[in-house]
Scaffold this active site. Structure first.
Site, mmCIF file in Angstrom:
data_model
loop_
_atom_site.group_PDB
_atom_site.id
_atom_site.type_symbol
_atom_site.label_atom_id
_atom_site.label_comp_id
_atom_site.label_asym_id
_atom_site.label_seq_id
_atom_site.Cartn_x
_atom_site.Cartn_y
_atom_site.Cartn_z
ATOM 1 N N CYS A 145 0.888 -1.086 -0.018
ATOM 2 C CA CYS A 145 -0.098 0.158 0.162
ATOM 3 C C CYS A 145 1.007 1.144 -0.004
ATOM 4 C CB CYS A 145 -1.032 -0.125 1.063
ATOM 5 S SG CYS A 145 -0.141 0.130 2.812
ATOM 6 N N THR B 113 2.329 3.064 2.518
ATOM 7 C CA THR B 113 3.211 2.976 3.392
ATOM 8 C C THR B 113 3.668 1.621 3.651
ATOM 9 O OG1 THR B 113 1.604 3.002 5.299
ATOM 10 C CG2 THR B 113 2.435 5.305 4.556
ATOM 11 N N HIS C 20 14.297 -15.753 11.216
ATOM 12 C CA HIS C 20 13.713 -15.594 12.464
ATOM 13 C C HIS C 20 12.240 -15.701 12.714
ATOM 14 C CE1 HIS C 20 17.720 -13.937 14.301
ATOM 15 N NE2 HIS C 20 18.080 -14.797 13.363
ATOM 16 N N HIS D 109 13.855 -20.375 17.052
ATOM 17 C CA HIS D 109 12.915 -19.697 16.303
ATOM 18 C C HIS D 109 11.563 -20.189 16.077
ATOM 19 C CE1 HIS D 109 16.241 -16.791 15.723
ATOM 20 N NE2 HIS D 109 16.843 -17.817 15.005
HETATM 21 C C1 RB5 Z 1 -4.054 5.322 0.686
HETATM 22 O O1 RB5 Z 1 -4.236 6.496 0.724
HETATM 23 C C2 RB5 Z 1 -3.260 4.791 2.032
HETATM 24 O O2 RB5 Z 1 -3.613 5.191 3.176
HETATM 25 C C3 RB5 Z 1 -2.658 3.612 1.924
HETATM 26 O O3 RB5 Z 1 -2.189 3.194 0.791
HETATM 27 C C4 RB5 Z 1 -1.784 2.951 3.153
HETATM 28 O O4 RB5 Z 1 -0.739 3.800 2.840
HETATM 29 C C5 RB5 Z 1 -2.399 2.911 4.365
HETATM 30 O O5 RB5 Z 1 -1.650 2.423 5.447
#
Ligand code: RB5
Length: 145
Positions: free
Chosen positions: A65, A67, A98, A133
């Site tokens: 996604c 981030t 691990h 582990h």
């Molecule tokens: C979408 O705009 C964004 O919130 C998503 O891609 C992500 O980064 C969420 O954690």
């Protein structure tokens, strides 16, 4: 090994780039979407890939996604999933050795494309070390109830 790959719109571009790499390396995959840059909800794609891993339709998953945070949180709600959000190759290797991570999460808006490919490459190549582990992974499974 067959990989399940999925992303929201924030990870779409990186997903397509990773697919080109998988094609080049002759690594089989199933693309669970999304299939365009149109805005969608990342939990839907985390769920699709995670369920494919748990049902053994695929061996491991890669989710992306913006981030990598939201989709990794979503994946880790699915019983049996150990999703690791990685932004460096050391963590990617350790997440396999691990933590026996069965899903790799990446941030399409925070990672350079070539770094992302290195992370994917290391993650795909590294095996779980087992031993002590395995005991720890077992304790994580106990937390799932
Ligand atoms: C979408 O705009 C964004 O919130 C998503 O891609 C992500 O980064 C969420 O954690």
């Amino acid at each position: 090994m067959i990989i399940g790959i999925g992303s929201d719109h924030g990870g779409y571009e990186l997903k397509e780039y990773i697919k080109e790499y998988l094609d080049k390396e002759n690594i089989q995959y199933i693309d669970y979407g999304t299939y365009s840059c149109e805005s969608v909800d990342y939990p839907d794609y985390g769920k699709k890939v995670s369920q494919a891993v748990v049902s053994k339709e695929v061996d491991r998953g890669i989710v992306i996604c913006g981030t990598g945070i939201g989709i990794s949180i979503a994946c880790n709600k699915v019983k049996g999933i150990r999703c690791a959000l990685c932004s460096d190759t050391y963590s990617a290797r350790m997440s396999r050795e691990h933590n026996d991570a069965n899903v790799l999460a990446l941030g399409g808006r925070v990672l350079g494309k070539d770094l992302a490919l290195e992370i994917v490459s290391v993650w795909l190549k590294t095996d779980f070390a087992g031993g002590r582990h395995a005991r720890r992974i077992g304790k994580i499974s106990e937390l799932e109830g």
